[in-house]
Design a protein around this motif. Structure first.
Motif, short mmCIF file in Angstrom:
data_model
loop_
_atom_site.label_atom_id
_atom_site.label_comp_id
_atom_site.label_asym_id
_atom_site.label_seq_id
_atom_site.Cartn_x
_atom_site.Cartn_y
_atom_site.Cartn_z
N ALA A 539 0.83 -1.20 0.00
CA ALA A 539 0.00 0.00 0.00
C ALA A 539 0.86 1.26 0.00
CB ALA A 539 -0.95 -0.02 1.20
N ARG A 540 1.95 1.23 0.78
CA ARG A 540 2.83 2.38 0.84
C ARG A 540 3.55 2.61 -0.49
NH1 ARG A 540 2.98 6.43 3.90
NH2 ARG A 540 5.25 6.51 3.65
N ALA A 541 3.86 1.53 -1.22
CA ALA A 541 4.55 1.67 -2.49
C ALA A 541 3.73 2.45 -3.51
CB ALA A 541 4.90 0.30 -3.05
N SER A 826 10.38 0.47 -0.53
CA SER A 826 11.25 1.09 -1.53
C SER A 826 11.61 0.14 -2.67
CB SER A 826 12.55 1.55 -0.85
OG SER A 826 12.27 2.43 0.22
N LEU A 827 11.47 -1.16 -2.43
CA LEU A 827 11.94 -2.13 -3.41
C LEU A 827 11.21 -2.06 -4.75
CD1 LEU A 827 14.14 -4.21 -3.53
CD2 LEU A 827 12.50 -5.95 -2.78
N PRO A 828 9.86 -1.91 -4.80
CA PRO A 828 9.20 -1.86 -6.12
C PRO A 828 9.71 -0.73 -6.99
CG PRO A 828 7.59 -2.29 -4.41
CD PRO A 828 8.86 -1.96 -3.71
N VAL A 886 19.47 -0.56 -6.90
CA VAL A 886 18.69 -1.37 -5.96
C VAL A 886 19.40 -1.44 -4.60
CG1 VAL A 886 17.75 -3.67 -5.52
CG2 VAL A 886 17.69 -2.71 -7.83
N ALA A 887 20.70 -1.68 -4.62
CA ALA A 887 21.45 -1.78 -3.37
C ALA A 887 21.43 -0.46 -2.61
CB ALA A 887 22.88 -2.21 -3.67
#
Length: 915
Positions: A539-541, A826-828, A886-887
């Motif tokens: 949801a946050r993404a 943060s990943l998406p 990504v890192a």
């Protein structure tokens, strides 16, 4: 009693000063960002001009004065003129006066070097001098040019005797004159002070030339001496048509200018000449069109007409300076678009970062600006105050960056640097006001919730995106069509340079539109999960605004530029390495004109860094069949040579097919040209030493390590007769063979070539090395701006994330769950940027590859031993930047969660509520 009216109160704290004092950290950060960006923007054109000028000067130095000096001359072919008039035309005044006018007229358009330019009289035919004491290499008498050039005393040092003199009344009937010779001429031809040379005359006694001085040139490589090299150094010439290739000396006798009329008494056909040497240190690459036009005018144009008016209607011009300019233009045209790719990409990322900085400042002050609008502030007044507030910081910072660029990278064209720094300051100034005006067009205190997963873009945004998308796709299609049809882009076409930016723009718009689709698809299934971290992070993404296009565009452009740049640099290095391997044939090559000493192979094999040595016998001028054509023949050991071919990837073959089997004809590998000419039938070949072999072509290879060229034959060395089988070259393989040890082993009997030295030799122009440095710096700067864009994106959401974690911890969320929440949130977006950047970079490289030739950049030549070097994708350049994004994103999210966990929840709640 007089009542005084109250005085009007003055504003104690103006807006700009108040705002700067209230947020000094933000002002300092903006100043640093603008200063660094202005420095990079101003330094780019200065650096490009600097390496362009250095490349032009190097091109002129390599070409030498013989090609770069403009020579004007007029022959004395009209023998119908009275003798007195012909003598008058060769006197010093008749040569010096036109020279002054020619130099003045040409210098306005082509900068000339008066110190190295010269004028005088010279013979156009060589004159044979038969004095028996002169050096005769093959028993042939030497031949001389008589040259009466001005300025001998200023351009030489007297080593013996004195400078020659001549009376002003010298005529064609003069029987004796004085002359000087250079030190090299005196040494090679056994000339001393006092020597007398007898130059044959025409219908008269020989002209006696007494050598009164031996001079050493002060600057032997400069134009005064090197435009006509025979002035300083004698040379050996072959007798035309002589099968024995006999040689004789050709030298020059330096007469005083007043002695020029005496040349009419010889068969030398004297002529007046004026040498115009360009001032290399004042030439600039950006002036090349004007310089080329000036040279053309001197060759056949108004400047040549002025020279004819000043000297004689028979004046002609000769120079190769226009060819040197054309070669330099070709190299610069090939390099320019590649550098522009990095420049446009970095400029786009930097502009996006400046806009994001303005957007971050506007979001930070959203409540303040909304309150001002609610209290009646106009958009014009609000924009003006914000513009003044930003300009106070940005303009001095841009000026500081410009000054630093000027001091760091001196360049001739300062206006371009000023324009670049000014554009940076302007963009920084308008970023905050434009963002604020856009966000606060309507007065209101509360803003609508941003939720990309459920929000529907407005029609205005849709129209704007479709317009940009149409323009970008149209430009890309035009580029692709032109690139595949023409094979290369036109010089100066910026469409090539903008292609990565255009592809990044298309990808950013498409990805932002597609990004909500998987979030919407996963939102409902994620709601049924038992844990709270997964559904909440998903949801946050989706809680992001439409402004996500800017950071995504910055990341995609930076990733594309970095991958494109890495592929270019890798392709250039590979092309140079391949060309070096083909030129040498191995990691090192030891080669002699004749057969090498018998023990040399073992000495080379014992040198440090050497793994294996392959002996080769090369007959450079073998005559197949009828003997009218020559073909190089290499005799090799099939097993060792096959291993070498596999190691170098040059014409690999099966050693069994080349092994001599005792048959009458030796099996041979041939180039396609030789195979087409002689077919597969056996044919005889006469070797250099007179021996004969019979060969039969059993295989065709485009190239072979031992020989370079379009024609060759390779046979088993054991089948060669007698002395023909003795090795003439050693092909060395190994990791970094020791050059000193190899040369010591060769002992001067053979020439040593190293693959590494050949590789370094291809970078012979500052235009290449300078462009590579600018390209690397631009890619590094773009990467830095991309990281900054990522940090600004995360910094924008940092307060809200901190407050969210504080609230969730009051509800029982652990610190580990908080870290996972921020990382998963943060990943998406990080994966979107990484995958999108990789695909975008791959597409840009595939798009530009047909229209980009790296050959000129790699080896500074239009032709290369390795053929055309094309752009290919480099997996490392594609994947490493994407994985770094990504890192970095995951690392920043984890660091933020750790830092927030150390602080108190109450403080974070208050901070979040205040925001």
């Amino acid at each position: 009693m007089t009542v005084r009216a109250p005085r009007r109160s003055r504003v104690v704290a103006p807006w700009v000063r108040t705002r700067l004092r209230s947020a000094p950290g933000a002002a300092a950060a903006l100043a640093v960002l603008v200063a660094v960006t202005a420095f990079l923007a101003a330094a780019l054109p200065l650096a490009v001009d600097r390496y362009g000028d250095a490349g032009l000067r190097r091109a002129l130095e390599v070409a030498g004065p013989g090609r770069t000096t403009v020579q004007l001359y007029t022959t004395q072919a009209d023998f119908t003129l009275p003798q007195r008039e012909r003598e008058a035309e060769l006197r010093q005044d008749a040569v010096r006066d036109p020279y002054a006018r020619i130099l003045a007229s040409a210098g306005r358009s082509l900068p000339l070097d008066p110190d190295q330019s010269a004028h005088g009289v010279r013979t156009t035919r060589r004159l044979q001098v038969r004095d028996p004491w002169l050096a005769r290499p093959d028993g042939l008498p030497p031949q001389f040019h008589l040259v009466a050039q001005n300025g001998l005393a200023d351009h030489s040092r007297l080593r013996a005797g004195r400078l020659p003199k001549a009376p002003h009344d010298t005529t064609a009937a003069t029987t004796a004159v004085e002359a000087a010779v250079s030190t090299e001429t005196a040494r090679e031809l056994d000339i001393e002070v006092g020597s007398v040379l007898h130059v044959p005359g025409v219908e008269r006694a020989p002209l006696a030339v007494r050598v009164t001085g031996i001079v050493e040139p002060r600057a032997p490589r400069e134009a005064y001496w090197s435009t006509t090299p025979v002035l300083r150094s004698p040379s050996l010439a072959n007798v035309p048509g002589d099968p024995q290739r006999s040689v004789f000396w050709v030298a020059a006798l330096l007469l005083p200018p007043d002695a020029a009329p005496a040349m009419l008494g010889t068969a030398g056909s004297p002529e007046r000449y004026w040498m115009l040497a360009p001032e290399v240190s004042t030439l600039h690459g950006h002036d090349l069109p004007r310089l080329t036009s000036a040279v053309a005018s001197l060759e056949a144009g108004p400047l040549l007409q002025r020279a004819r008016a000043a000297a004689s209607p028979a004046v002609e011009s000769d120079t190769a300076l226009d060819e040197v300019f054309a070669e330099y233009t070709g190299l610069r045209s090939a390099i320019g678009p590649l550098v522009a790719v990095a420049a446009f990409g970095t400029a786009t990322v930097a502009a996006v970062v400046l806009l994001m900085a303005g957007g971050l400042a506007a979001d930070r002050r959203r409540t303040e600006l909304a309150l001002l609008r609610a209290r009646g502030a106009s958009l014009r007044g609000l924009a003006g105050r914000l513009l003044a507030e930003t300009a106070v910081v940005a303009v001095p910072a841009a000026a500081l960056g410009l000054a630093a660029a000027r001091l760091t990278v001196p360049g001739p064209r300062l206006p371009y640097a000023v324009a670049a720094a000014g554009a940076t300051a302007l963009l920084a100034c308008v970023a905050l006001p434009s963002r604020a005006v856009t966000a606060h067009r309507a007065a209101g205190v509360h803003a609508a919730r941003d939720d990309l997963a459920s929000a529907r873009p407005s029609r205005r945004r849709t129209v704007a995106e479709l317009t940009l998308l149409t323009l970008a796709v149209g430009a890309i299609v035009a580029l692709r069509t032109r690139g595949t049809s023409n094979g290369q882009q036109a010089s100066g076409d910026h469409l090539v340079s903008l292609a990565p930016v255009l592809v990044g723009m298309v990808a950013a718009l498409v990805l932002v539109r597609l990004y909500p689709l998987p979030l919407r698809g996963l939102a409902r299934p994620a709601g049924r999960l038992r844990g709270v971290v997964g559904p909440l992070s998903l949801a946050r993404a989706g809680r992001t605004s439409a402004s996500a296009v800017l950071p995504l565009l910055a990341l995609l452009t930076a990733l594309t530029t970095a991958a494109f740049g890495g592929s270019v640099l890798t392709g250039v290095a590979d092309a140079r390495d391949r060309a070096a391997v083909l030129a040498v044939g191995a990691d090192a090559r030891v080669e002699g004109l004749r057969a090498l000493p018998s023990g040399l192979a073992e000495q080379v094999r014992s040198a440090p860094g050497v793994q294996d040595v392959t002996a080769v016998s090369v007959a450079s001028y073998a005559h197949p069949s009828d003997g009218r054509l020559t073909v190089p023949v290499a005799g090799v050991d099939p097993a060792g040579y096959a291993a070498l071919a596999r190691h170098t990837d040059i014409g690999a073959f099966d050693p069994g097919e080349l092994k001599a089997s005792g048959a009458e004809a030796l099996p041979a590998l041939a180039s396609p040209e030789v195979a087409d000419r002689y077919g597969t039938r056996p044919f005889p070949v006469r070797l250099d030493d007179g021996g004969y072999i019979t060969v039969r072509i059993v295989g065709v290879r485009e190239r072979t390590p031992a020989l370079v060229g379009q024609e060759f034959l390779v046979v088993d060395r054991s089948g060669l007769p007698g002395g023909s089988a003795r090795p003439t070259a050693l092909l060395v393989t190994g990791d970094h063979p020791d050059a000193g040890a190899l040369r010591e082993a060769a002992g001067g009997t053979a020439r040593v070539q190293l693959r590494s030295e050949q590789f370094a030799r291809y970078v012979d122009s500052p235009l290449q090395s300078g462009a590579e440095r600018v390209y690397t710096a631009a890619v590094a700067a773009g990467t830095g701006y991309a990281v900054l864009a990522l940090l600004l994106t995360l910094l924008r959401a940092a307060p809200e994330r901190a407050a969210l974690l504080a609230r969730l911890r009051t509800m029982g969320l652990t610190r580990a769950q908080g870290r996972r929440l921020l990382v998963l949130e943060s990943l998406p977006q990080a994966l979107l940027a990484a995958v999108g950047g990789t695909v975008t970079a791959w597409a840009a490289i595939r798009l530009l590859a047909p229209g980009i030739d790296l050959t000129t950049v790699a080896v500074s030549a239009s032709t290369s031993p390795a053929g055309r070097a094309v752009l290919r994708t480099d997996p490392v350049s594609l994947l490493v930047p994407a994985l770094a994004v990504v890192a970095l994103t995951v690392g920043i999210a984890a660091a933020q969660a750790w830092w927030t966990g150390r602080r108190g929840s109450v403080r974070e709640l208050r901070a979040g509520d205040a925001r």
